[in-house]
Design a protein around this motif. Structure first.
Motif: not given
Lengths: 292, 797
Positions: A188, A265, B786-788, B791, B797
């Motif tokens: 991150r 993920m 966030t990347p989560q 995505l 995902l």
């Protein structure tokens, strides 16, 4: 956030350290760089009764090449890996990886042996050991024990070291003429533990791989080698083949879930890393090997 | 710098020769802090001082059945172990409500829990020992028997009939509701060609000050006085409240605030554990030190944001925005914070949405609910980031829907710079803003057209970059309208005393406080300029209720605008007094004299007439040589509070340029721009760094920061490894530009700048991410991004 009271002993020899270890057993913790141990003690997550400080043991220091082996002492600090010409020449993977370990203050104190013995599944150096097929040298009262990296890491904070052993050094086969290394992680922020990372060494010839070891970290309870890499050995590499292998690799995994990333993920990121790693290794192989 | 409008064409006291106003000069406290010679609360050691560690609830909601401290009391170094019930005999509880926030309700909160804990981290017992380590050892031996109760954690179900009511006496979990409806909203939406809706989600986060909250409380039973050493933004507020709840008169309480390692609104509240520390000192009749550790900080420093806000915008095809509508929901923990309350953020959201625009039709609802999580309250840019992200997100959505450029739609709808004074639909009165000038300057600074071309080129190589723009207004220089009218004893005025000492140096006592933003510097700059002395001659004293005038302190972007004006007025009086004495000594006329370079000079030819040190020598040691009847007064005090406008609104606009990796969901910030208008700029570097620091806090919210609670109300990332603060490595360069519209409420003309950066940064980033992801048809309206989150939105995902 103060540690519980503990005793402290600074040992003068490996023999002395091993004696103290066998005397105190599980109540003792070895102190080298202290970058993981001391915060854990301050949070009272661990409360050892005695710290055995091995910082004075000169025999655990030093970086040296002996024929085709690079030997690195356990007390070698991260910053020393970063600045060592021997490491840069014979194990450039480590020079790359160390830049991703936390921040300068931590790299100035943290040690290779400490990181390996701590065995955090998201740590960089254990994966490098696996990718480089390192041998970990443990010292016990009965003498040395040589452990392959693939056997050494056994789970979250778990290794093949016995409670009465200390990690003395690692030995790495030195990089050959046609070998290329690659390291990347998704974190991150700079210096954070990775959500997924890869350390790889390959031998590239004629635009293909004759050897390929890709060690992934932060996607399982320990660093793991990608089995799917075998699909890419000694064959003509096409984008389709890479894509197939990266999907196959994703299917090998059952990553843990935490606040930063779900299991799916992590799998997704690992697959992306797999593809980018293979592409980068090929490109580097072409660069160093000319038309090949 | 564009000077939009100076207060008067003639030169003011700020334009004097050798003025420090508008100049970047080093802060007087820099050497002290850089050499490690600052004095923070944790540096304070007093005779007989003991340390307190609070035993904190591991449960979000539980009954305290029994506390057994018998074994712990026998531990080495232990002085006392005190329960909430025992402490309640020394200090009374409080209720965090204010009368101007109609129907806001809360329950009595005690310094430590008595029968029941309402959040994970609430203190249940105090362990006092000779050292922090020994107190922690003993704390492990205190046995607390809890009976766990169902925890209310999800704000979306907090009002459901089947959800337990946290405080049964209050009837339900609704702390506060605010409704607003003006400008015939239904009709305005009818008149729109397009109506767009979205739900915006904001993570709960916190301030993470470098120095944690810390207190040394020293009850001197012989004097009957309590001295509180504390890193606080508002010493007089702490004095008032400590006295009130300990049954003392204000004069029995002195609050001393030395150096403070960051505050950001975290240190402007009354915390239960700090109140407990004051009470313990009184109970045990000795100095007690409490320094929160990092885990405690995460669990007990106020949290902020945590809003879910549904928004709707109506737009005509020509780009005119016809209406805004929002429905905001926020959870504030089990108690409304004291004394500023936890309703202010939601109230601000309602006030500020749509604020930069001409649109008159606006309907809003905000609901504030109780939950079993840590308390929430005001943190830097209260409500602004939410209002700005919702407003600017909606404006971008409207632009996309009608195919208009985001800069164009803003030009079309932002209030014109010559339309002032005017008011917002919620009644906010704007004296003079400069939205259009700021936007024009921003577009120029960032080379908007060039970036758009670069973006288009890169897209052809699968590189996804985005541009996000966000206009904002900021509440600064608050009058009594903020807290005083609701019954809070929080001063909205500030005072400054200035005196000339015997060697011609200047001592300046101010009621504003310093937490790193440069209050000391700006005060010295103003006083030195108005008096005509070198800044090195001015010593500024702040943070001591015994030794400064009475005032509010530094919060809500008020230090420079209010405390600075008090300094200016006090210095003017002292200047006049000095010139009167000088005229008597020199047998001249005050009008023919001036002060420059530490000396009285001729106003005309600037010839030095008498050094200030010589004048002071005569006044203090040889007054017998002065003409008969003269009683020199070389000390002056003035106070200031804005009287005409309840708030001095400022405005600005921000832009973000970033790259999204659609394969990994990672965002790389490439560049950030801010153009803002805080009126007169006293110290350009301090203003720019305030803006940059504020932007970084906004970027933290946009990408990283979130207090993650599980469904049982456990904060699961209460440490610096898992709670991600923004760090230098991820920050872009931040260019800052200014437009200057001084307020006419004061001679100084300064408005606030402390929160502008935080107000608009996240909004610019959200808009830029959606701009980058435009080709994928994805809309992301949740922060942190966030990347989560990315995505998931991209369906990968």
């Amino acid at each position: 956030m103060k540690a519980s009271a503990f005793d402290y002993a600074r040992v003068a020899s490996i023999h002395h350290a091993l004696e103290m270890l066998s005397l105190h057993g599980e109540q003792a913790k070895l102190l080298s760089g202290g970058q993981s141990l001391l915060p854990a003690m301050n949070l009272r997550l661990v409360s050892p009764q005695i710290l055995i400080d091995i910082g004075d043991l000169a025999e655990l220091r030093g970086i040296a090449v002996d024929s085709d082996v690079l030997r690195i002492g356990a007390l070698t600090r991260h910053v020393e890996l970063l600045t060592s010409h021997l490491v840069a020449a014979h194990a450039p993977l480590l020079s790359d990886a160390v830049k991703h370990i936390a921040h300068p203050a931590i790299r100035n104190r943290g040690t290779l042996g400490g990181s390996l013995a701590h065995a955090d599944p998201a740590a960089e150096l254990p994966a490098c050991m696996l990718a480089l097929n390192a041998t970990i040298i443990a010292c016990g009262r009965d003498g040395e024990r040589r452990i392959a990296a693939a056997e050494f890491f056994q789970g979250i904070y778990a290794t093949a070291l016995r409670p009465d052993e200390l990690l003395a050094a690692v030995e790495l086969p030195i990089a050959r003429q046609n070998s290329v290394d690659f390291f990347q992680e998704f974190a991150r922020r700079h210096g954070d533990y990775a959500l997924a990372g890869v350390a790889a060494r390959a031998s590239v010839a004629s635009g293909g791989f004759s050897k390929l070891r890709m060690a992934f970290f932060a996607i399982a309870d320990r660093p793991v080698l990608a089995n799917a890499a075998a699909k890419l050995l000694n064959v003509a590499i096409t984008p389709e083949l890479i894509a197939d292998a990266s999907v196959a690799f994703g299917n090998e995994l059952n990553p843990p879930e935490d606040q930063q990333a779900s299991s799916s993920m992590r799998r997704h990121l690992a697959s992306v890393l797999f593809r980018r790693c293979v592409e980068a290794l090929l490109a580097r192989g072409r660069l160093y090997g000319g038309a090949g | 710098m564009i000077v939009a409008r100076r207060q008067a064409e003639r030169l003011s006291v700020l334009d004097r020769p050798n003025s420090y106003i508008g100049k970047t000069v080093p802060r007087p406290n820099l050497d002290r802090l850089m050499q490690g010679r600052g004095l923070y609360v944790s540096d304070i050691e007093l005779p007989r001082m003991a340390h307190v560690v609070f035993l904190r609830s591991p449960h979000a909601h539980a009954k305290i059945v029994a506390i057994d401290a018998s074994a712990a009391k026998r531990m080495p170094g232990v002085i006392a172990i005190v329960t909430g019930r025992e402490l309640a005999a020394v200090i009374t509880p409080w209720v965090g409500v204010l009368s101007h926030l109609k129907r806001l309700k809360s329950a009595p909160q005690y310094a430590m829990a008595i029968d029941r804990v309402c959040w994970q981290g609430e203190a249940v017992a105090a362990v006092v020992a000779t050292s922090r380590a020994l107190a922690e050892d003993a704390g492990e031996q205190v046995l607390v028997d809890y009976e766990e109760l169902e925890a209310v954690t999800d704000m979306q179900t907090a009002l459901d009939p089947k959800t337990p009511v946290i405080h049964p006496a209050l009837g339900d979990n609704l702390a506060f509701e605010r409704l607003h409806d003006t400008g015939n909203v239904d009709q305005a939406f009818e008149a729109a060609d397009e109506v767009v809706e979205a739900e915006f989600v904001f993570g709960r986060h916190t301030g993470v000050t470098l120095e944690p909250r810390s207190v040394v409380a020293d009850w001197n039973s012989a004097e009957g006085r309590l001295t509180i050493y504390q890193g606080t933004q508002a010493p007089h507020m702490v004095q008032n409240i400590a006295a009130l709840h300990l049954g003392l008169r204000e004069q029995q309480v002195r609050v001393v605030c030395k150096d403070v390692g960051g505050s950001f609104g975290i240190k402007v509240h009354i915390y239960a554990d700090e109140m407990a520390t004051y009470a313990l000192s009184k109970l045990l009749r000795r100095p007690i030190k409490f320094v929160a550790d990092r885990v405690e900080s995460f669990n007990t420093d106020i949290h902020a944001r945590d809003h879910r806000c549904k928004g709707r915008i109506g737009v005509r095809r020509d780009g005119a925005i016809t209406a805004f509508k929002i429905d905001d929901l926020t959870g504030i923990g089990p108690y409304s914070m004291y004394p500023r309350t936890s309703a202010i953020e939601a109230n601000q959201v309602v006030n500020l949405v749509g604020g930069p625009y001409t649109t008159k039709s606006y309907r809003a609802r905000a609901r504030v609910v109780f939950q079993n999580k840590n308390v929430m309250c005001q943190y830097r840019a209260v409500g602004h980031p939410i209002a700005c992200a919702v407003t600017e997100g909606l404006v971008d959505l409207a632009a996309i829907r009608i195919g208009m450029d985001p800069v164009q739609i803003r030009k079309r709808n932002l209030i014109a710079d010559d339309a002032y004074p005017c008011a917002s639909p919620t009644g906010l009165r704007f004296e003079q803003l400069s939205h259009q000038a700021c936007l024009t300057k921003l577009v120029e600074m960032m080379d908007y057209a060039g970036l758009r071309a670069e973006q288009a080129t890169l897209r052809r190589t699968n590189i996804y970059r985005g541009i996000g723009v966000a206009s904002f207004i900021e509440v600064t220089n608050p009058s009594a309208a903020f807290y005083g009218v609701g019954g809070a004893r929080i001063s909205s005025q500030d005072g400054v005393a200035v005196r000339l000492d015997a060697q011609g140096s200047v001592i300046c006592q101010t009621s504003i406080t310093e937490q790193g933003q440069g209050s000391e510097a700006l005060t010295a700059q103003i006083v030195a300029t108005v008096l005509g002395v070198a800044m090195e001659r001015v010593r500024v004293i702040l943070g001591d209720t015994d030794n400064t005038p009475y005032g509010g302190g530094t919060w809500a972007s008020r230090g420079a605008g209010i405390g600075g004006e008090a300094a200016l007025q006090a210095a003017k009086v002292l200047r006049k007094n000095i010139l009167d004495v000088a005229a008597a000594i020199l047998q001249s006329n005050p009008a023919e004299l001036d002060i420059a370079g530490n000396a009285v000079v001729n106003a005309g030819d600037r010839e030095p007439r008498i050094e200030l040190s010589e004048l002071a020598r005569i006044v203090y040691f040889r007054p017998d040589t002065l003409p008969p009847g003269i009683q020199p007064e070389l000390m002056a005090t003035r106070h200031f509070v804005p009287r005409e406008y309840p708030f001095a609104f400022t405005n600005g606009v921000q832009a973000s340029w970033l790259e999204v990796d659609p394969e990994t969901g990672f965002i790389r910030l490439l560049k950030h721009w801010v153009v803002e208008d805080c009126g007169t700029i006293i110290n350009p570097q301090l203003v720019d760094e305030q803006i940059r620091g504020g932007v970084v806090q906004g970027l933290g919210a946009a990408l990283f920061e979130k207090c993650v609670y599980d469904e049982r109300g456990q904060l699961t990332n209460a440490n610096m490894a898992d709670y991600l603060v923004p760090m230098a490595g991820e920050m872009p360069d931040i260019d800052v530009g200014h437009v200057v519209s001084p307020t006419r409420e004061s001679e100084l003309g300064a408005k606030g700048a402390g929160e502008a950066g935080t107000a608009g940064a996240a909004a610019a980033v959200i808009n830029a991410v959606n701009d980058a992801l435009g080709p994928f048809g994805t809309l992301v309206t949740e922060i942190p991004l966030t990347p989560q989150v990315i995505l998931t939105a991209l369906g990968r995902l």
